[in-house]
Structure formats: C-alpha cells, structure tokens
Design a protein around this motif. Structure first.
Motif, PDB file in Angstrom:
ATOM      1  N   THR A 115     -14.470  16.766  10.434  1.00 29.09           N
ATOM      2  CA  THR A 115     -15.284  17.412   9.385  1.00 29.09           C
ATOM      3  C   THR A 115     -14.655  17.257   8.014  1.00 29.09           C
ATOM      4  O   THR A 115     -15.331  16.944   7.031  1.00 29.09           O
ATOM      5  CB  THR A 115     -15.469  18.900   9.706  1.00 29.09           C
ATOM      6  N   GLU A 171     -15.047  13.668   6.831  1.00 30.90           N
ATOM      7  CA  GLU A 171     -16.414  13.401   6.407  1.00 30.90           C
ATOM      8  C   GLU A 171     -16.717  14.028   5.052  1.00 30.90           C
ATOM      9  O   GLU A 171     -17.377  13.420   4.201  1.00 30.90           O
ATOM     10  CB  GLU A 171     -17.395  13.917   7.464  1.00 30.90           C
ATOM     11  N   ARG A 172     -16.240  15.278   4.856  1.00 27.49           N
ATOM     12  CA  ARG A 172     -16.472  15.924   3.557  1.00 27.49           C
ATOM     13  C   ARG A 172     -15.736  15.190   2.439  1.00 27.49           C
ATOM     14  O   ARG A 172     -16.244  15.041   1.329  1.00 27.49           O
ATOM     15  CB  ARG A 172     -16.016  17.394   3.593  1.00 27.49           C
ATOM     16  N   GLU A 224     -17.686  12.129   1.660  1.00 28.98           N
ATOM     17  CA  GLU A 224     -18.859  12.484   0.861  1.00 28.98           C
ATOM     18  C   GLU A 224     -18.473  12.770  -0.583  1.00 28.98           C
ATOM     19  O   GLU A 224     -19.176  12.379  -1.524  1.00 28.98           O
ATOM     20  CB  GLU A 224     -19.534  13.714   1.477  1.00 28.98           C
ATOM     21  N   PHE A 225     -17.339  13.450  -0.768  1.00 26.25           N
ATOM     22  CA  PHE A 225     -16.871  13.740  -2.120  1.00 26.25           C
ATOM     23  C   PHE A 225     -16.587  12.457  -2.889  1.00 26.25           C
ATOM     24  O   PHE A 225     -16.947  12.314  -4.058  1.00 26.25           O
ATOM     25  CB  PHE A 225     -15.615  14.618  -2.044  1.00 26.25           C
ATOM     26  N   ARG A 228     -23.784  19.540  -5.806  1.00 24.40           N
ATOM     27  CA  ARG A 228     -23.555  18.853  -4.525  1.00 24.40           C
ATOM     28  C   ARG A 228     -22.112  18.370  -4.416  1.00 24.40           C
ATOM     29  O   ARG A 228     -21.482  18.472  -3.354  1.00 24.40           O
ATOM     30  CB  ARG A 228     -24.532  17.682  -4.390  1.00 24.40           C
ATOM     31  N   ARG A 284     -19.989  21.455  -3.733  1.00 32.59           N
ATOM     32  CA  ARG A 284     -20.096  21.945  -2.356  1.00 32.59           C
ATOM     33  C   ARG A 284     -19.199  21.132  -1.425  1.00 32.59           C
ATOM     34  O   ARG A 284     -18.538  21.693  -0.528  1.00 32.59           O
ATOM     35  CB  ARG A 284     -21.552  21.896  -1.906  1.00 32.59           C
ATOM     36  N   SER A 285     -19.153  19.806  -1.592  1.00 28.50           N
ATOM     37  CA  SER A 285     -18.262  18.981  -0.772  1.00 28.50           C
ATOM     38  C   SER A 285     -16.810  19.351  -1.030  1.00 28.50           C
ATOM     39  O   SER A 285     -16.000  19.473  -0.093  1.00 28.50           O
ATOM     40  CB  SER A 285     -18.494  17.504  -1.078  1.00 28.50           C
ATOM     41  N   TYR A 286     -16.480  19.565  -2.320  1.00 28.11           N
ATOM     42  CA  TYR A 286     -15.110  19.922  -2.666  1.00 28.11           C
ATOM     43  C   TYR A 286     -14.732  21.283  -2.078  1.00 28.11           C
ATOM     44  O   TYR A 286     -13.641  21.469  -1.523  1.00 28.11           O
ATOM     45  CB  TYR A 286     -14.966  19.935  -4.191  1.00 28.11           C
ATOM     46  N   ASP A 345     -16.130  22.693   0.567  1.00 31.15           N
ATOM     47  CA  ASP A 345     -16.052  22.596   2.025  1.00 31.15           C
ATOM     48  C   ASP A 345     -14.675  22.125   2.458  1.00 31.15           C
ATOM     49  O   ASP A 345     -14.118  22.594   3.468  1.00 31.15           O
ATOM     50  CB  ASP A 345     -17.130  21.633   2.535  1.00 31.15           C
ATOM     51  N   ILE A 346     -14.104  21.176   1.692  1.00 32.94           N
ATOM     52  CA  ILE A 346     -12.745  20.712   2.005  1.00 32.94           C
ATOM     53  C   ILE A 346     -11.747  21.854   1.827  1.00 32.94           C
ATOM     54  O   ILE A 346     -10.860  22.072   2.659  1.00 32.94           O
ATOM     55  CB  ILE A 346     -12.378  19.510   1.118  1.00 32.94           C
TER      56      ILE A 346
END
Length: 432
Positions: free
Chosen positions: A269, A272-273, A276-277, A298, A301-303, A305-306
């Motif tokens: 996960t 993947e994040r 995406e970042f 967006r 949010r990826s940042y 999530d990490i």
C-alpha cells in the motif's frame, strides 16, 4: 322750579359758574345739596350755604407701569397712559392728541380715545405729552409725564469708556506686534542672506555628496533586484525538488509494487501510494506552473496516506474542502509545504497522538481561504534547528506568493489552545 331756586344765590356763585345750564338737587341725611353745571364747570352748594368752586377744565393724566420721573430697567414692560379732561357741556365733546417725546416728533391726530400704550421702548429720556380741546376749540393746559428707560450695561458710559480703552490697547498691541514682526522679518532676511552666502561655498561639495548617494542608491536597487531574482530562483529550485526525475522514480516504484505479494499489505500500500504521489508530481507543459485545487488535494491525499501508513494510529487526518472549489487555480505544490510542516512540527511537539486538518472555503468577499492546522506548540524560528527539516520553508512560500499573488494574498499564523493554524487568503488568481 330748580332754576328758580338759583335766584337767591350770591353773585360770586353766578360769576364762578356762569349761566347754569343744568341743576340737580340731591337730598342726603345732612340736608339738600345743589349741583350746578355751567360753562366753567361743575359746582356744589351745601344746605348750609357752603360753596365748592367748579372743577377746572384741565387734563388728568395717570399711567400704568411707570411713575413720574421713574427710571425703568432695560426693556420695560408695556406702558399704558390714561388721560381725561372733564368738560360739563354735554354738547361740547373733548378730543385729545398725544406725543411721546424722545420716540416721536409729530403729534398724533385729534381723537376721542383717552388712552395710549407703548411696548418695547428703547433706552433714553421720554416725556409723554397730551393736549385736549373741546368742540369750541378751547384747549386745556397740556399734561406731561417724564420717565427714563435705562440703557443695558454694555451701553453705559462706563462700558463705552472700557471699549475705548480696550480698543486703544488693541491698536497699541497690533502696532507693537507689527513692529516686532517687521523687525524679526528684517533679522530673518539678514540671516537668509548670510546663510545663502555660506551655502554657495558648500554647494559644490553637497552636489558631490548627492551624486555619491545616488550611485549608492542605484547600486542598492540593483542588489535588491538581484536578491529578489535569486530568491525566486531558489523557490523554483525548491519546487523542483519534488520533481527530481519523477519518471524514473515512478517506474521504479511500480516495479517494486508489482514484485510484492498481492493483497492488503502495508508495504504494498505504501509503495502504491508513493508511486501515485510521484505520478501526480510529473511536470506538466505549463510554463507558468499552475494547477487546480482539486489536483492539489489529490496529491495531498496520496502524501497523507503515506504519512498515515508511517504513523498509523498516532496520526489523525481531517479534510474539509468544498467540492465546488476543485476548479480553483493554484500554483503547483502551494499547499504541500504547509502540510509537510504541519506533520513535521505537529509530531515533534505532540506528546503522543497528533492531528492535521486541511480546509478550503470561500469567504463573503469571494477570496479563497485555505487553512492548514496541526496540534502541538508553535516553535520559534530560532528554535527550529532542533527539528530536522523535511520540506521547503515559509520564506520560499512567501516568495512564491509574492510572485503569483502580488498585493492580493495574506498569510497568517496563529497558535492557541494547543493548535497551530496557518491561514492563507488568496484574493484572486491571476489570468494565465
């Protein structure tokens, strides 16, 4: 019969009243009284022979509100004069004319009216005069009544004398002031001439000093322009830090993610994040470096999530952004430094759990308001050396704001009740 009773009257009675025109007998407890009306007046004969001479033909004058020779105060009450000249001839009516000397110069017309009133009299000496005459043209002796209305205190001789003294003093003062002013003006002119003479000697040196100062100011202005350009380039380089070889890093992370076992694992996960970042940070073909609020969120949010995978339950993230603002234009990575600092200093100053909040709204004036807040304490710039730096600083952010939103932005930092809040207010987005 009553006229016959006059026969035995003494001769002096007949001489006093003339030929009587009317006689009247009055009976009282003391006896009979005989009233005789003749050309010269009204006479009275008692029962015992006592004779009262006739009332003379004269004016009887009295006044309401004033007495003879009285000194009235300023603005006295209305004054009314009453007058009458008794005349015992029924066929001889009496007429009057009056004049208030001191106020009037002409006599009033002859009239049968027996009173006259005056109001709002000014100050001065007055003499009311009245004359009377009967139908035969016989005039009675005139009657007069003199009185004075006092002037107000500011019109008294003492007040006038004070005015004259004050006026003389004022004139003398003006003359003295004017003389002093002329003397001072002459002294000033002399000093100006002396100063101009002295200034001519120093003029060349002053011009040289001014030229030197102009050169120095021009150099300072040039240095400031160079410093501003260097700061702008530094901000650009800091932004490029997030774009270092994104394609290579994205491809590498994608390969790592594919090699990890499929399924809900934390490592897969996070990779993947991170991929995406990196994909979202790929540089776009936009020479002015603009994006939208939706794209920036967006990326954030990826940042986050990490960061969430890194700190797990120790971190709480809350986003409150109006979806209607997704198309709002923003420079690339405008909010990322603020979120990065919120994570860094929130974790460093919180004892256990910490929270990060991000909100976007539009205020009543139409400006875009972005707020990034974190729990913890504010760290003064001098003490930040104890915390490792993880992102670009506020100085570079201010440089970018000054470049993209000149005189149309506001950056405020507040720290109260265990929260540190950074509020960014953007009045408008410049046209591309």
């Amino acid at each position: 019969g009553e006229l016959a009773a006059l026969a035995p009257l003494p001769h002096f009675v007949r001489a006093a009243i003339g030929a009587p025109s009317r006689v009247r007998r009055e009976t009282t407890a003391d006896g009979d009284t005989l009233w005789l009306c003749g050309p010269t007046g009204l006479a009275r004969v008692e029962a015992d022979g006592k004779f009262s001479p006739p009332t003379p033909y004269a004016i009887q004058l009295r006044a309401t509100g004033v007495r003879a020779d009285e000194r009235l105060p300023t603005a006295p009450a209305p004054i009314t004069f009453h007058f009458i000249a008794p005349r015992q001839r029924p066929t001889s009516p009496v007429t009057y004319r009056t004049r208030l000397a001191g106020l009037e110069t002409d006599w009033s017309p002859w009239t049968a009216k027996r009173e006259r009133s005056f109001a709002n009299l000014p100050s001065g000496d007055f003499r009311f005069e009245v004359r009377a005459r009967d139908a035969a043209g016989v005039e009675a002796a005139p009657a007069t009544l003199r009185f004075v209305v006092l002037a107000p205190w500011w019109r008294t001789p003492w007040a006038i004398a004070g005015y004259l003294v004050a006026g003389a003093g004022l004139v003398a003062g003006v003359v003295q002031l004017r003389t002093r002013s002329l003397r001072q003006h002459a002294e000033h002119l002399e000093s100006v001439v002396a100063q101009r003479t002295h200034d001519l000697a120093d003029r060349t040196a002053e011009l040289a000093r001014q030229n030197t100062e102009l050169v120095r100011l021009n150099q300072l202005e040039l240095d400031e322009k160079i410093s501003a350009r260097l700061a702008e380039e530094k901000a650009r380089l800091e932004v490029l830090r997030y774009q270092l070889n994104p394609h290579f890093l994205f491809n590498t992370l994608t390969s790592i993610s594919a090699s990890l076992p499929a399924g809900p694992s934390t490592a897969r996960t996070v990779v993947e994040r991170l991929a995406e970042f990196c994909r979202l940070t790929l540089h776009r073909a936009d020479e002015r470096d603009w994006t939208t609020l939706g794209a920036e969120l967006r990326l954030l949010r990826s940042y986050l999530d990490i960061a969430q995978a890194r700190w797990a339950d120790l971190l709480t993230v809350a986003l409150d952004c109006d979806p209607a603002l997704d198309d709002e234009r923003l420079p690339h990575f405008l909010l990322l430094p603020l979120v990065e600092n919120a994570l860094k200093y929130g974790r460093a100053t919180s004892a256990d759990r910490f929270e990060v909040r991000l909100s976007a709204r539009r205020d009543p004036s139409g400006a875009l308001v972005l707020v990034v807040a974190n729990t913890g304490d504010w760290i003064e710039p001098a003490a930040k050396k104890n915390v490792s730096s993880l992102g670009i600083g506020l100085d570079n952010l201010r440089e970018r704001l000054a470049r993209h939103y000149p005189r149309a932005h506001d950056l405020a930092i507040a720290h109260t009740e265990g929260w540190v809040k950074v509020t960014l207010r953007l009045a408008h987005a410049p046209a591309i």
